[in-house]
Write a protein that holds these residues in place. Structure first.
Motif, short mmCIF file in Angstrom:
data_model
loop_
_atom_site.label_atom_id
_atom_site.label_comp_id
_atom_site.label_asym_id
_atom_site.label_seq_id
_atom_site.Cartn_x
_atom_site.Cartn_y
_atom_site.Cartn_z
N GLN A 181 0.84 -1.20 0.00
CA GLN A 181 0.00 0.00 0.00
C GLN A 181 0.88 1.26 0.00
OE1 GLN A 181 -3.30 -0.05 -0.46
NE2 GLN A 181 -3.15 2.16 -0.65
N HIS A 182 1.93 1.24 0.83
CA HIS A 182 2.86 2.38 0.90
C HIS A 182 3.57 2.56 -0.45
CE1 HIS A 182 5.52 5.31 2.63
NE2 HIS A 182 6.60 4.59 2.39
N LEU A 183 3.97 1.46 -1.07
CA LEU A 183 4.63 1.53 -2.38
C LEU A 183 3.68 2.10 -3.44
CD1 LEU A 183 6.66 -1.80 -2.36
CD2 LEU A 183 7.59 0.52 -2.33
N ARG A 184 2.39 1.71 -3.37
CA ARG A 184 1.40 2.24 -4.32
C ARG A 184 1.27 3.76 -4.17
NH1 ARG A 184 -1.63 -2.23 -3.10
NH2 ARG A 184 -1.77 -3.63 -4.86
N VAL A 185 1.22 4.22 -2.90
CA VAL A 185 1.10 5.66 -2.65
C VAL A 185 2.33 6.39 -3.16
CG1 VAL A 185 1.02 7.40 -0.80
CG2 VAL A 185 -0.47 5.39 -0.70
N LEU A 186 3.51 5.84 -2.89
CA LEU A 186 4.75 6.46 -3.37
C LEU A 186 4.79 6.51 -4.89
CD1 LEU A 186 7.44 5.00 -0.93
CD2 LEU A 186 6.60 7.35 -1.03
N ARG A 187 4.34 5.43 -5.53
CA ARG A 187 4.30 5.38 -7.00
C ARG A 187 3.38 6.47 -7.54
NH1 ARG A 187 0.87 3.37 -10.87
NH2 ARG A 187 1.89 2.75 -12.81
N ARG A 188 2.18 6.55 -6.97
CA ARG A 188 1.20 7.54 -7.41
C ARG A 188 1.75 8.96 -7.21
NH1 ARG A 188 -3.10 5.06 -5.76
NH2 ARG A 188 -2.80 5.59 -3.57
N ASN A 189 2.37 9.21 -6.06
CA ASN A 189 2.94 10.54 -5.77
C ASN A 189 4.11 10.86 -6.70
OD1 ASN A 189 1.04 10.85 -3.79
ND2 ASN A 189 2.44 10.45 -2.10
N ALA A 190 4.95 9.87 -6.99
CA ALA A 190 6.09 10.09 -7.88
C ALA A 190 5.61 10.43 -9.30
CB ALA A 190 6.99 8.85 -7.91
N LEU A 191 4.58 9.75 -9.74
CA LEU A 191 4.03 10.05 -11.07
C LEU A 191 3.42 11.46 -11.10
CD1 LEU A 191 2.38 6.60 -11.89
CD2 LEU A 191 4.41 7.60 -12.97
N LYS A 192 2.75 11.82 -10.02
CA LYS A 192 2.15 13.16 -9.93
C LYS A 192 3.25 14.23 -9.91
CE LYS A 192 -1.46 13.02 -7.35
NZ LYS A 192 -2.33 12.98 -6.17
N GLU A 193 4.33 13.97 -9.17
CA GLU A 193 5.46 14.91 -9.12
C GLU A 193 6.05 15.12 -10.51
OE1 GLU A 193 7.16 13.80 -4.65
OE2 GLU A 193 8.15 13.02 -6.43
N GLU A 202 4.62 14.63 -13.39
CA GLU A 202 3.64 15.30 -14.23
C GLU A 202 3.59 16.81 -13.97
OE1 GLU A 202 -0.99 14.94 -13.80
OE2 GLU A 202 -0.20 13.09 -14.68
N GLN A 203 3.76 17.20 -12.70
CA GLN A 203 3.65 18.61 -12.31
C GLN A 203 5.01 19.30 -12.20
OE1 GLN A 203 1.40 18.44 -8.68
NE2 GLN A 203 -0.48 17.81 -9.71
N ASP A 204 6.07 18.64 -12.64
CA ASP A 204 7.44 19.19 -12.56
C ASP A 204 7.81 19.64 -11.15
OD1 ASP A 204 8.31 18.71 -15.10
OD2 ASP A 204 7.62 20.64 -15.90
N LYS A 205 7.43 18.83 -10.16
CA LYS A 205 7.77 19.13 -8.77
C LYS A 205 9.05 18.39 -8.39
CE LYS A 205 3.26 20.19 -6.88
NZ LYS A 205 2.34 19.89 -5.79
N PRO A 206 9.67 18.77 -7.28
CA PRO A 206 10.87 18.04 -6.81
C PRO A 206 10.53 16.57 -6.59
CG PRO A 206 10.60 20.08 -5.57
CD PRO A 206 9.36 19.91 -6.42
N PRO A 207 11.46 15.67 -6.92
CA PRO A 207 11.17 14.21 -6.90
C PRO A 207 11.27 13.57 -5.51
CG PRO A 207 13.38 14.58 -7.69
CD PRO A 207 12.78 15.94 -7.48
N ARG A 208 10.53 14.08 -4.54
CA ARG A 208 10.60 13.52 -3.18
C ARG A 208 10.12 12.07 -3.12
NH1 ARG A 208 8.83 18.88 -1.81
NH2 ARG A 208 10.59 20.02 -0.91
#
Length: 184
Positions: free
Chosen positions: A134-146, A148-154
């Motif tokens: 579940q944590h990996l899914r959230v990180l994956r989703r957040n990384a893709l969003k980052e 897409e939005q040209d945000k820092p790759p946290r």
């Protein structure tokens, strides 16, 4: 009477003074690297307890003279041990070893594959049953969003950190060599 080098009484028995000095300086450099390590990393380095204590003492010294003398003592201790395992561990910390470099590349590829396809979570679950999917899914989703939005790759970096921790903790389980190699 002159001795010819081929008669060799003790020509190859003792290293030259220059060689001994180079070796001694190399050990002192190794000692400096040990002193620069955090306590957590220092505990992972295979070394006699006496050397560990000497390094810890050197880390506490603030006086230049006391530290210099302690470094000489560390060098003296290191001359009586096999420094190869210590160097190998420091190389691994610095990402120098081939195995460590290959491991980093495997984990980077796994992260990239996971970002491309969520089904890779199944492979991760097989390899590391203790993984928090579940944590990996959230990180994956957040990384893709980052991305897409040209945000820092946290989240992107956090995803790698989590995969690396799973890999380090799975010494007894299946190794990530089970993942397909990168196509060339």
């Amino acid at each position: 009477m002159t001795h010819h080098p081929d008669e060799g009484e003790f020509h190859d028995e003792q290293p030259s003074k220059t060689r001994r000095k180079k070796d001694m300086h190399a050990l002192q450099d190794l000692g400096e690297q040990l002193v620069a390590l955090s306590v957590e990393r220092l505990r992972k380095v295979p070394m006699p307890e006496e050397l560990f204590d000497a390094v810890r003492d050197a880390q506490r010294f603030t006086s230049h003279g006391a530290r210099r003398r302690q470094m000489q003592y560390i060098g003296k201790l290191m001359r009586s041990i096999d420094a190869a395992p210590i160097q190998a561990q420091l190389d691994a910390f610095n990402g120098v070893s081939r195995a460590e470099t290959a491991r980093q590349h495997r984990l980077e590829k796994l992260r990239a594959d996971l970002l491309e396809d969520e089904k890779v979570l199944g492979t991760i679950a097989e390899t590391w049953p203790e993984a928090d999917l579940q944590h990996l899914r959230v990180l994956r989703r957040n990384a893709l969003k980052e991305r897409e939005q040209d945000k820092p790759p946290r989240a992107y970096r956090e995803l790698f950190r989590v995969l690396r921790e799973l890999d380090e903790g799975a010494a007894a389980g299946a190794a990530p060599e089970d993942f397909p190699a990168e196509e060339e």
